[in-house]
Design a protein around this motif. Structure first.
Motif, PDB file in Angstrom:
ATOM      1  N   TYR A 150       0.820  -1.182   0.000  1.00 36.43           N
ATOM      2  CA  TYR A 150      -0.118  -0.164   0.037  1.00 36.43           C
ATOM      3  C   TYR A 150       0.940   1.326  -0.112  1.00 36.43           C
ATOM      4  O   TYR A 150       1.919   1.288   0.690  1.00 36.43           O
ATOM      5  CB  TYR A 150      -0.909   0.045   1.275  1.00 36.43           C
ATOM      6  CG  TYR A 150      -1.887  -1.255   1.362  1.00 36.43           C
ATOM      7  CD1 TYR A 150      -3.289  -0.902   0.627  1.00 36.43           C
ATOM      8  CD2 TYR A 150      -1.653  -2.281   1.713  1.00 36.43           C
ATOM      9  CE1 TYR A 150      -3.869  -1.865   0.855  1.00 36.43           C
ATOM     10  CE2 TYR A 150      -2.681  -3.389   1.738  1.00 36.43           C
ATOM     11  CZ  TYR A 150      -3.682  -3.055   1.323  1.00 36.43           C
ATOM     12  OH  TYR A 150      -4.872  -3.991   1.273  1.00 36.43           O
ATOM     13  N   ALA A 175      -1.675   7.557   1.391  1.00 39.14           N
ATOM     14  CA  ALA A 175      -2.886   8.084   0.418  1.00 39.14           C
ATOM     15  C   ALA A 175      -2.907   9.694   0.820  1.00 39.14           C
ATOM     16  O   ALA A 175      -3.478  10.391   0.232  1.00 39.14           O
ATOM     17  CB  ALA A 175      -4.405   7.685   0.822  1.00 39.14           C
ATOM     18  N   ASP A 176      -2.067   9.919   1.855  1.00 41.29           N
ATOM     19  CA  ASP A 176      -2.133  11.651   2.094  1.00 41.29           C
ATOM     20  C   ASP A 176      -0.940  11.932   2.740  1.00 41.29           C
ATOM     21  O   ASP A 176       0.086  10.844   3.142  1.00 41.29           O
ATOM     22  CB  ASP A 176      -3.257  12.067   3.014  1.00 41.29           C
ATOM     23  CG  ASP A 176      -3.243  11.154   4.399  1.00 41.29           C
ATOM     24  OD1 ASP A 176      -2.294  10.867   4.984  1.00 41.29           O
ATOM     25  OD2 ASP A 176      -4.444  10.892   4.948  1.00 41.29           O
ATOM     26  N   THR A 236       0.176  10.317   6.255  1.00 41.04           N
ATOM     27  CA  THR A 236       0.399   8.941   6.358  1.00 41.04           C
ATOM     28  C   THR A 236       1.870   8.902   5.716  1.00 41.04           C
ATOM     29  O   THR A 236       2.497   7.954   6.125  1.00 41.04           O
ATOM     30  CB  THR A 236      -0.512   7.993   5.417  1.00 41.04           C
ATOM     31  OG1 THR A 236      -1.874   8.226   6.047  1.00 41.04           O
ATOM     32  CG2 THR A 236      -0.233   6.525   5.354  1.00 41.04           C
ATOM     33  N   GLU A 290     -13.162  -0.570  10.488  1.00 43.01           N
ATOM     34  CA  GLU A 290     -11.965  -1.163  10.916  1.00 43.01           C
ATOM     35  C   GLU A 290     -11.848  -1.944  12.446  1.00 43.01           C
ATOM     36  O   GLU A 290     -11.599  -1.231  13.394  1.00 43.01           O
ATOM     37  CB  GLU A 290     -10.914  -0.050  10.943  1.00 43.01           C
ATOM     38  CG  GLU A 290     -10.498   0.527   9.678  1.00 43.01           C
ATOM     39  CD  GLU A 290     -11.766   1.421   9.252  1.00 43.01           C
ATOM     40  OE1 GLU A 290     -12.619   1.827   9.880  1.00 43.01           O
ATOM     41  OE2 GLU A 290     -11.782   1.821   8.056  1.00 43.01           O
ATOM     42  N   MET A 329      -7.847  -2.298  11.905  1.00 44.44           N
ATOM     43  CA  MET A 329      -7.928  -2.167  10.570  1.00 44.44           C
ATOM     44  C   MET A 329      -9.346  -3.119   9.835  1.00 44.44           C
ATOM     45  O   MET A 329      -9.408  -3.919  10.629  1.00 44.44           O
ATOM     46  CB  MET A 329      -6.641  -2.716   9.626  1.00 44.44           C
ATOM     47  CG  MET A 329      -6.260  -3.927   9.941  1.00 44.44           C
ATOM     48  SD  MET A 329      -4.554  -4.594   9.359  1.00 44.44           S
ATOM     49  CE  MET A 329      -3.332  -3.661  10.297  1.00 44.44           C
ATOM     50  N   ASP A 339      -8.497   0.336  -1.017  1.00 39.46           N
ATOM     51  CA  ASP A 339      -7.638   1.019  -0.008  1.00 39.46           C
ATOM     52  C   ASP A 339      -7.740   0.398   1.063  1.00 39.46           C
ATOM     53  O   ASP A 339      -8.902  -0.400   1.690  1.00 39.46           O
ATOM     54  CB  ASP A 339      -8.083   2.402  -0.113  1.00 39.46           C
ATOM     55  CG  ASP A 339      -7.720   2.881  -1.552  1.00 39.46           C
ATOM     56  OD1 ASP A 339      -7.196   2.270  -2.418  1.00 39.46           O
ATOM     57  OD2 ASP A 339      -8.220   3.982  -1.972  1.00 39.46           O
ATOM     58  N   GLN A 345      -7.610   1.638   5.514  1.00 40.61           N
ATOM     59  CA  GLN A 345      -7.600   2.441   6.566  1.00 40.61           C
ATOM     60  C   GLN A 345      -7.066   1.868   7.962  1.00 40.61           C
ATOM     61  O   GLN A 345      -7.611   0.699   8.153  1.00 40.61           O
ATOM     62  CB  GLN A 345      -8.991   3.108   7.034  1.00 40.61           C
ATOM     63  CG  GLN A 345      -9.026   4.163   7.902  1.00 40.61           C
ATOM     64  CD  GLN A 345      -8.598   5.567   7.740  1.00 40.61           C
ATOM     65  OE1 GLN A 345      -8.922   5.969   6.524  1.00 40.61           O
ATOM     66  NE2 GLN A 345      -8.279   6.211   8.584  1.00 40.61           N
ATOM     67  N   ALA A 372      -4.627   8.027  12.390  1.00 39.20           N
ATOM     68  CA  ALA A 372      -5.277   7.402  11.250  1.00 39.20           C
ATOM     69  C   ALA A 372      -4.498   7.594  10.276  1.00 39.20           C
ATOM     70  O   ALA A 372      -4.143   8.416   9.555  1.00 39.20           O
ATOM     71  CB  ALA A 372      -6.683   7.986  11.372  1.00 39.20           C
ATOM     72  N   ALA A 382      -4.020   6.391   6.000  1.00 38.12           N
ATOM     73  CA  ALA A 382      -4.820   5.976   4.840  1.00 38.12           C
ATOM     74  C   ALA A 382      -3.788   5.666   3.839  1.00 38.12           C
ATOM     75  O   ALA A 382      -2.805   6.149   3.640  1.00 38.12           O
ATOM     76  CB  ALA A 382      -5.735   7.191   4.499  1.00 38.12           C
ATOM     77  N   THR A 437      -3.486   3.615  -0.222  1.00 37.97           N
ATOM     78  CA  THR A 437      -4.122   3.225  -1.549  1.00 37.97           C
ATOM     79  C   THR A 437      -3.442   1.822  -1.769  1.00 37.97           C
ATOM     80  O   THR A 437      -2.216   1.788  -1.581  1.00 37.97           O
ATOM     81  CB  THR A 437      -3.991   4.113  -2.687  1.00 37.97           C
ATOM     82  OG1 THR A 437      -2.583   4.469  -2.710  1.00 37.97           O
ATOM     83  CG2 THR A 437      -4.784   5.547  -2.249  1.00 37.97           C
TER      84      THR A 437
END
Length: 181
Positions: free
Chosen positions: A30, A33-34, A37, A94, A124, A132, A134, A152, A154, A156
């Motif tokens: 993975y 995603a931001d 993270t 999760e 999770m 995706d 989390q 938290a 995130a 992908t």
């Protein structure tokens, strides 16, 4: 009707008998995603056993580095009163909870994701291909109170490390300098 009951009984027997014997080891990578993270963890790979009825994450590893932390299923009572509902909300998907196993890399992961905590957990959903992920990082309270929410994360879905049919996964291969990344 009799055939349906027999098929259902056979399926149940297969699921119970299969247990770990029917498990396949999977590796999903993975990407963050931001930005939060990306700064907290970077890209991660989750290794898990998957059977017909159960998915159990075994470890998490840095996709770009050599750090690996083992995970073990945990009971949410370890989080204190209110458990997961108090920390991530009653409607969060999760619900699979894993303790980060103490040790060199487990302690380092705990320290990086939840500064000040000596114990940490990851909440999770089950890893799924092309979905995706989390991940909520939870840690013990350094002041002695109930567990707290630290982050938290995130992610992908990036891809799956595939093995040839019937091949056994040898983790030592990941340590080879020319292992495909």
């Amino acid at each position: 009707m009799r055939r349906a009951r027999l098929a259902l009984a056979a399926l149940a027997a297969f699921a119970l008998a299969g247990g770990e014997a029917g498990a396949s080891v999977r590796l999903y990578s993975y990407d963050p995603a931001d930005q939060a993270t990306r700064e907290a963890s970077g890209p991660l790979t989750f290794q898990f056993n998957q059977t017909l009825t159960l998915t159990r994450v075994m470890n998490v590893r840095s996709t770009e580095g050599e750090a690996t932390a083992d995970l073990k299923p945990a009971d949410e009572r370890a989080l204190g009163a209110g458990g997961l509902a108090r920390l991530i909300g009653a409607k969060a998907k999760e619900r699979d909870l894993y303790a980060i196993t103490p040790g060199d890399e487990g302690d380092a992961l705990t320290s990086a994701l939840c500064p000040g905590s000596k114990r940490a957990w990851l909440a999770m959903s089950r890893p799924r291909r092309d979905r995706d992920l989390q991940v909520f990082v939870l840690g013990d309270d350094p002041a002695g109170g109930p567990a707290r929410r630290c982050a938290a994360l995130a992610f992908t879905f990036h891809g799956e490390w595939r093995l040839p049919a019937g091949a056994k996964f040898d983790e030592r291969q990941l340590e080879r300098p020319n292992f495909p990344r």
